[in-house]
Design a protein around this motif. Structure first.
Motif, short mmCIF file in Angstrom:
data_model
loop_
_atom_site.label_atom_id
_atom_site.label_comp_id
_atom_site.label_asym_id
_atom_site.label_seq_id
_atom_site.Cartn_x
_atom_site.Cartn_y
_atom_site.Cartn_z
N ALA A 40 -3.40 -5.30 3.31
CA ALA A 40 -3.19 -5.35 1.87
C ALA A 40 -2.21 -4.27 1.43
N GLY A 41 -2.35 -3.09 1.97
CA GLY A 41 -1.43 -2.00 1.63
C GLY A 41 0.00 -2.30 2.07
N LEU A 42 0.15 -2.85 3.27
CA LEU A 42 1.49 -3.20 3.75
C LEU A 42 2.11 -4.31 2.91
N VAL A 43 1.30 -5.29 2.53
CA VAL A 43 1.82 -6.39 1.71
C VAL A 43 2.23 -5.89 0.33
N LEU A 44 1.48 -4.95 -0.23
CA LEU A 44 1.86 -4.38 -1.52
C LEU A 44 3.16 -3.58 -1.41
N ALA A 45 3.35 -2.91 -0.26
CA ALA A 45 4.56 -2.13 -0.07
C ALA A 45 5.76 -3.03 0.19
N GLU A 46 5.58 -4.03 0.99
CA GLU A 46 6.65 -4.96 1.36
C GLU A 46 6.11 -6.39 1.25
N PRO A 47 6.35 -7.08 0.15
CA PRO A 47 5.76 -8.41 -0.06
C PRO A 47 6.10 -9.44 1.02
N TRP A 48 7.22 -9.30 1.72
CA TRP A 48 7.56 -10.28 2.76
C TRP A 48 6.58 -10.22 3.93
N LEU A 49 5.81 -9.12 4.06
CA LEU A 49 4.82 -9.03 5.15
C LEU A 49 3.64 -9.97 4.94
N LEU A 50 3.60 -10.61 3.77
CA LEU A 50 2.55 -11.60 3.52
C LEU A 50 2.72 -12.81 4.43
N LEU A 51 3.96 -13.12 4.82
CA LEU A 51 4.21 -14.29 5.68
C LEU A 51 3.54 -14.17 7.05
N PRO A 52 3.74 -13.08 7.82
CA PRO A 52 3.03 -13.00 9.11
C PRO A 52 1.52 -12.87 8.95
N ALA A 53 1.09 -12.22 7.86
CA ALA A 53 -0.36 -12.09 7.63
C ALA A 53 -0.96 -13.47 7.36
N ALA A 54 -0.29 -14.27 6.55
CA ALA A 54 -0.77 -15.63 6.27
C ALA A 54 -0.73 -16.49 7.52
N ALA A 55 0.30 -16.33 8.34
CA ALA A 55 0.39 -17.09 9.59
C ALA A 55 -0.75 -16.71 10.54
N LEU A 56 -1.08 -15.42 10.59
CA LEU A 56 -2.19 -14.98 11.44
C LEU A 56 -3.52 -15.55 10.95
N LEU A 57 -3.74 -15.53 9.64
CA LEU A 57 -4.98 -16.10 9.09
C LEU A 57 -5.06 -17.60 9.36
N ALA A 58 -3.92 -18.31 9.24
CA ALA A 58 -3.91 -19.73 9.53
C ALA A 58 -4.21 -19.99 11.00
N ALA A 59 -3.66 -19.18 11.88
CA ALA A 59 -3.92 -19.33 13.32
C ALA A 59 -5.39 -19.11 13.65
N ILE A 60 -5.99 -18.10 13.02
CA ILE A 60 -7.42 -17.84 13.25
C ILE A 60 -8.27 -18.98 12.71
N ALA A 61 -7.89 -19.52 11.55
CA ALA A 61 -8.65 -20.62 10.95
C ALA A 61 -8.57 -21.90 11.80
N LEU A 62 -7.44 -22.11 12.45
CA LEU A 62 -7.25 -23.32 13.26
C LEU A 62 -7.71 -23.17 14.70
N TRP A 63 -8.11 -21.97 15.08
CA TRP A 63 -8.54 -21.69 16.46
C TRP A 63 -9.76 -22.54 16.81
#
Length: 64
Positions: A40-63
């Motif tokens: 959350a802190g990294l995403v607030l500092a650099e909003p583009w970091l939301l993309l890899p974080a969202a991709a990781l959450l999607a990967a975990i959800a689809l595991w």
């Protein structure tokens, strides 16, 4: 329950959660919260970091 019952249930893999499991769950929960807050802190500092974080959450959800 007797000692023999305790031993036989342990051999079969049926054991009560002990202090070690509780400590392990507490450590895992702490690590998960730390990772979430850091992300959350990294995403607030650099909003583009939301993309890899969202991709990781999607990967975990689809595991499977």
């Amino acid at each position: 329950m007797t000692t023999t019952d305790d031993i036989s249930s342990t051999v079969r893999g049926e054991h009560k959660p002990g202090k070690k499991n509780k400590a392990r769950r507490r450590a895992a929960k702490g690590l998960a919260w730390f990772a979430l807050l850091l992300t959350a802190g990294l995403v607030l500092a650099e909003p583009w970091l939301l993309l890899p974080a969202a991709a990781l959450l999607a990967a975990i959800a689809l595991w499977d």
